[in-house]
Write an enzyme that holds these catalytic residues in place. Structure first.
Site, mmCIF file in Angstrom:
data_model
loop_
_atom_site.group_PDB
_atom_site.id
_atom_site.type_symbol
_atom_site.label_atom_id
_atom_site.label_comp_id
_atom_site.label_asym_id
_atom_site.label_seq_id
_atom_site.Cartn_x
_atom_site.Cartn_y
_atom_site.Cartn_z
ATOM 1 N N SER A 105 0.827 -1.201 0.000
ATOM 2 C CA SER A 105 0.000 0.000 0.000
ATOM 3 C C SER A 105 0.870 1.264 0.000
ATOM 4 C CB SER A 105 -0.972 -0.061 1.190
ATOM 5 O OG SER A 105 -1.913 0.968 1.112
ATOM 6 N N ASP A 155 -10.254 -4.352 -5.030
ATOM 7 C CA ASP A 155 -9.693 -3.288 -4.189
ATOM 8 C C ASP A 155 -10.473 -1.989 -4.414
ATOM 9 O OD1 ASP A 155 -8.139 -1.369 -2.912
ATOM 10 O OD2 ASP A 155 -6.253 -2.318 -3.473
ATOM 11 N N HIS A 186 -8.134 -4.612 -0.612
ATOM 12 C CA HIS A 186 -6.862 -3.902 -0.386
ATOM 13 C C HIS A 186 -5.955 -4.664 0.582
ATOM 14 C CE1 HIS A 186 -4.475 -0.314 -1.055
ATOM 15 N NE2 HIS A 186 -4.250 -0.195 0.239
HETATM 16 C C1 MLT Z 1 -2.874 4.006 2.073
HETATM 17 O O1 MLT Z 1 -3.803 3.870 2.857
HETATM 18 O O2 MLT Z 1 -1.721 3.855 2.425
HETATM 19 C C2 MLT Z 1 -3.201 4.382 0.679
HETATM 20 O O3 MLT Z 1 -4.131 3.559 0.178
HETATM 21 C C3 MLT Z 1 -2.023 4.422 -0.180
HETATM 22 C C4 MLT Z 1 -1.233 5.653 0.067
HETATM 23 O O4 MLT Z 1 -1.756 6.589 0.652
HETATM 24 O O5 MLT Z 1 -0.053 5.673 -0.330
#
Ligand code: MLT
Length: 206
Positions: A105, A155, A186
């Site tokens: 992520s 996702d 996700h």
């Molecule tokens: C997260 O929650 O980290 C996002 O989905 C991805 C990001 O902000 O880089």
């Protein structure tokens, strides 16, 4: 140079691969360490903690909203992380070409930014649930750098179209990109780990 709170474990054999473990939002340097052995037995580990705090949650760069990134901050943080990798390589006597980023992520997004802005910092990358972090003004040169993108079909944060845009961007710089679709959202699943382990086991030797 900016130092990062981090975990370092040397590889089982000198000159062996080093997994650069990059956690997701709200994680820390310990999160992905238990995965290292499942992904690539005997690999070393370099696992930094992101230095941005969003309501107390560590991240690797600032965002303006969910999926909307502060690109100037991202560029700065990417440079800091690349410099930290280079300094760690000098301290612990490994080559940055032996570094394989494994990011989830937010960690996958800064790993993508490293590939696009500082491809010299890495030899390969595994990106779990990655987005397009930014579009660089000039395309990077990363001849045949192996990259695995493992994203979830369901996702809600990353569309198939964005995943394909990331793959195309990396390929246009010369990376050897494999996209693997998981029946998932996700969150990271066992299938991601198995897919990455198989991909890592048969990645081209340097
Ligand atoms: C997260 O929650 O980290 C996002 O989905 C991805 C990001 O902000 O880089």
């Amino acid at each position: 140079m900016t130092d990062f709170i981090h975990v370092f474990q040397p590889p089982a054999t000198a000159g062996g691969p080093i997994l650069l473990l990059l956690h997701g939002t709200g994680g820390n340097e310990h999160d992905l360490v238990p995965l290292a052995d499942a992904l690539l037995p005997g690999a070393g580990v370099l696992s930094p903690r992101g230095q941005v705090l969003e309501r107390g949650m560590p991240r690797f760069f600032k965002r303006l909203a969910e999926g909307v990134f502060d690109v100037e901050d991202l560029k700065l943080r990417t440079t800091e992380l690349a410099d930290f990798i280079a300094a760690s390589a000098a301290t612990h006597d490994f080559s940055t070409g032996d570094v394989i980023a494994v990011g989830f992520s937010n960690g996958a997004n800064i790993a993508g930014a490293l590939l696009l802005l500082r491809p010299d910092a890495l030899g390969a990358a595994v990106l779990f649930r990655a987005m397009v972090p930014l579009t660089p003004a000039t395309l990077p040169k990363m001849p045949a750098t192996p990259v695995l993108i493992s994203n979830g079909k369901m996702d809600p944060l990353v569309s198939a179209e964005e995943t394909e845009r990331l793959a195309a961007l990396l390929r246009s710089g010369g990376a050897d990109v494999t996209v693997s679709w998981q029946h998932a959202g996700h969150e990271l699943t066992d299938r991601d780990v198995i897919t990455a382990r198989e991909w890592l086991a048969q990645r081209p030797a340097r």
